[in-house]
Design a protein around this motif. Structure first.
Motif, mmCIF file in Angstrom:
data_model
loop_
_atom_site.group_PDB
_atom_site.id
_atom_site.type_symbol
_atom_site.label_atom_id
_atom_site.label_comp_id
_atom_site.label_asym_id
_atom_site.label_seq_id
_atom_site.Cartn_x
_atom_site.Cartn_y
_atom_site.Cartn_z
ATOM 1 N N GLU A 258 15.529 17.381 -10.258
ATOM 2 C CA GLU A 258 14.401 18.300 -10.247
ATOM 3 C C GLU A 258 13.096 17.614 -9.883
ATOM 4 N N SER A 259 12.957 16.365 -10.280
ATOM 5 C CA SER A 259 11.633 15.762 -10.203
ATOM 6 C C SER A 259 11.533 14.591 -9.249
ATOM 7 N N ILE A 260 12.642 14.066 -8.770
ATOM 8 C CA ILE A 260 12.586 12.886 -7.936
ATOM 9 C C ILE A 260 13.080 13.228 -6.542
ATOM 10 N N VAL A 261 12.222 13.078 -5.584
ATOM 11 C CA VAL A 261 12.610 13.355 -4.213
ATOM 12 C C VAL A 261 12.283 12.126 -3.382
ATOM 13 N N THR A 262 13.281 11.461 -2.884
ATOM 14 C CA THR A 262 13.083 10.268 -2.093
ATOM 15 C C THR A 262 13.483 10.570 -0.653
ATOM 16 N N SER A 263 12.497 10.591 0.235
ATOM 17 C CA SER A 263 12.767 10.956 1.615
ATOM 18 C C SER A 263 13.425 9.834 2.385
ATOM 19 N N GLN A 264 13.156 8.592 2.010
ATOM 20 C CA GLN A 264 13.765 7.476 2.686
ATOM 21 C C GLN A 264 13.880 6.323 1.719
ATOM 22 N N PRO A 265 14.813 5.407 1.937
ATOM 23 C CA PRO A 265 15.002 4.307 1.009
ATOM 24 C C PRO A 265 13.781 3.391 0.956
ATOM 25 N N ILE A 266 13.542 2.839 -0.238
ATOM 26 C CA ILE A 266 12.406 1.947 -0.430
ATOM 27 C C ILE A 266 12.737 0.582 0.146
ATOM 28 N N GLU A 267 11.793 0.037 0.911
ATOM 29 C CA GLU A 267 11.973 -1.291 1.490
ATOM 30 C C GLU A 267 11.628 -2.336 0.429
ATOM 31 N N LEU A 268 12.620 -3.132 0.049
ATOM 32 C CA LEU A 268 12.413 -4.098 -1.024
ATOM 33 C C LEU A 268 11.519 -5.251 -0.603
ATOM 34 N N PHE A 269 11.670 -5.725 0.617
ATOM 35 C CA PHE A 269 10.932 -6.915 1.068
ATOM 36 C C PHE A 269 10.193 -6.618 2.375
ATOM 37 N N PRO A 270 9.134 -5.792 2.311
ATOM 38 C CA PRO A 270 8.353 -5.513 3.515
ATOM 39 C C PRO A 270 7.567 -6.744 3.963
ATOM 40 N N ILE A 271 7.158 -6.754 5.209
ATOM 41 C CA ILE A 271 6.358 -7.870 5.712
ATOM 42 C C ILE A 271 4.992 -7.841 5.032
ATOM 43 N N PRO A 272 4.609 -8.931 4.351
ATOM 44 C CA PRO A 272 3.339 -8.925 3.610
ATOM 45 C C PRO A 272 2.138 -9.016 4.547
ATOM 46 N N SER A 273 0.985 -8.586 4.049
ATOM 47 C CA SER A 273 -0.264 -8.693 4.788
ATOM 48 C C SER A 273 -1.314 -9.353 3.907
ATOM 49 N N ILE A 274 -2.522 -9.493 4.444
ATOM 50 C CA ILE A 274 -3.605 -10.106 3.688
ATOM 51 C C ILE A 274 -3.942 -9.296 2.445
ATOM 52 N N ASN A 275 -3.619 -7.994 2.462
ATOM 53 C CA ASN A 275 -3.903 -7.145 1.299
ATOM 54 C C ASN A 275 -3.119 -7.574 0.064
ATOM 55 N N LEU A 276 -1.946 -8.162 0.273
ATOM 56 C CA LEU A 276 -1.158 -8.649 -0.861
ATOM 57 C C LEU A 276 -1.897 -9.781 -1.568
ATOM 58 N N ILE A 277 -2.523 -10.656 -0.793
ATOM 59 C CA ILE A 277 -3.302 -11.758 -1.378
ATOM 60 C C ILE A 277 -4.490 -11.203 -2.153
ATOM 61 N N TYR A 278 -5.172 -10.222 -1.576
ATOM 62 C CA TYR A 278 -6.303 -9.600 -2.274
ATOM 63 C C TYR A 278 -5.849 -8.976 -3.594
ATOM 64 N N THR A 279 -4.706 -8.320 -3.559
ATOM 65 C CA THR A 279 -4.172 -7.663 -4.759
ATOM 66 C C THR A 279 -3.906 -8.682 -5.862
#
Length: 349
Positions: A169-190
């Protein structure tokens, strides 16, 4: 009796067992699998008197990153949403605090726990924050941890089961979650925001700030377009596992035996609290017509971190969950010390 292994081997074993427990949960799509698996593995080792503990710095940083994970979902509309149902939010928040006080008095009356320990143990909110600050107010941190983390375990298990039950009822996943996406500079900021929040928290001696400060800093910067927070799935897995393992390893036979006579009343109060929050969730669901899983996560007494982990894992509505959890979190931190101090002087020790 301690485990007859050195610490390195204990770490290897607990990680292996964590993976063995986690993978079936994850493959069966049980929410919060990466929190539950390490937590159960930690309990197994904790009850066998393991000598390993999760580094305080790593635990704190995991909470900081979790704050950033939460901030990623915060938008400018969050406070607007809270204002739209502020009366209901206040009723839910303060009724939870009220029932906590009643249950704390019940534990104190029918157990050997001192008043301050009982009150701090029952108080909802961040379990780590409650355990971290209760000693300054005369409570026994070990027994507070026992009550708090027993409730966390029951709440996490109940939330996971409810999430699994309501998944269609409550969980709708349109596509599988990517476990290891290519990181960017935003990851360092985070990560830098998480580190900064934790360091400031340690400096000002505000335990709850490990989650709240990175959440506030990250949300402000993201809302104003300064940065875009990046919290990949693998980072959530590590943070969830760290928090779960830290919770599990806190349990040991000495603490359990110390509170053995108190366990029945503790379990009763946990059950009452869960039923009470179940009723609050139904009220929220009825009044606002929101899916039930989101409502229970918003009113859950398990704490901000566990609710957010499961909410992120189940794609629940954080716009509803975060305001209620944060409002209660702040209310408990502001009122908790005064309430515990006042009640502990009025109740028999």
């Amino acid at each position: 009796m301690k485990l007859p292994f050195n610490k390195l081997l204990q770490w290897v074993m607990v990680i292996i067992i964590s993976i063995l427990i986690t993978m079936p949960l994850y493959l069966n799509q049980l929410p919060a699998a990466f929190l539950l698996g390490p937590m159960l593995a930690g309990i197994i080792f904790g009850l066998n008197n393991a000598t390993i503990v999760v580094s305080k710095s790593l635990f704190n940083l995991s909470q900081g990153v979790l704050g950033c994970l939460t901030a990623e979902a915060i938008t400018a509309n969050l406070l607007v949403n809270l204002v739209s149902y502020w009366q209901l939010a206040i009723i839910i928040t303060f009724s939870t605090i009220f029932i906590s006080i009643i249950l704390g008095m019940l534990v104190c009356r029918f157990s050997s726990l001192p008043g301050s320990t009982a009150i701090w143990g029952i108080m909802p909110g961040g379990a780590s924050a409650m355990v971290g600050i209760c000693g300054d107010y005369g409570a026994d941190p070990r027994l507070v941890a026992l009550v708090q983390y027993l409730r966390v375990i029951f709440v996490v298990l109940m939330l996971a089961l409810i999430a699994h039950y309501f998944s269609n009822e409550s969980i709708v996943t349109s596509q599988p979650i990517e476990l290891f996406p290519i990181p960017s500079i935003n990851l360092i900021y985070t990560i830098l925001i998480a580190i900064a929040g934790v360091c400031i928290t340690n400096f000002i001696k505000f335990p709850s700030g490990r989650i709240l400060l990175p959440m506030i800093f990250g949300a402000i910067l993201q809302i104003h377009g300064v940065i875009q927070l990046e919290t990949p799935q693998w980072l959530l897995m590590i943070c969830s596992g760290t928090i779960g393992l830290s919770v599990g390893l806190r349990f040991n036979l000495t603490t359990i035996k110390l509170a053995l006579k108190t366990l029945p009343i503790i379990l009763l109060t946990i059950f009452i609290m869960l039923i009470f929050c179940y009723g609050q969730a139904y009220l929220l669901h009825y009044v606002m017509d929101i899916d039930y899983l989101t409502c229970f996560l918003a009113t859950s007494p398990g704490g901000l971190d566990t609710s957010v982990i499961i909410a992120l894992d189940t794609h629940s509505d954080l716009a509803v969950i975060l305001p209620l959890q944060i409002l209660r979190f702040f209310s408990v931190l502001v009122l908790g010390p005064s309430l515990a101090r006042f009640l502990s002087t009025k109740l028999p020790l």
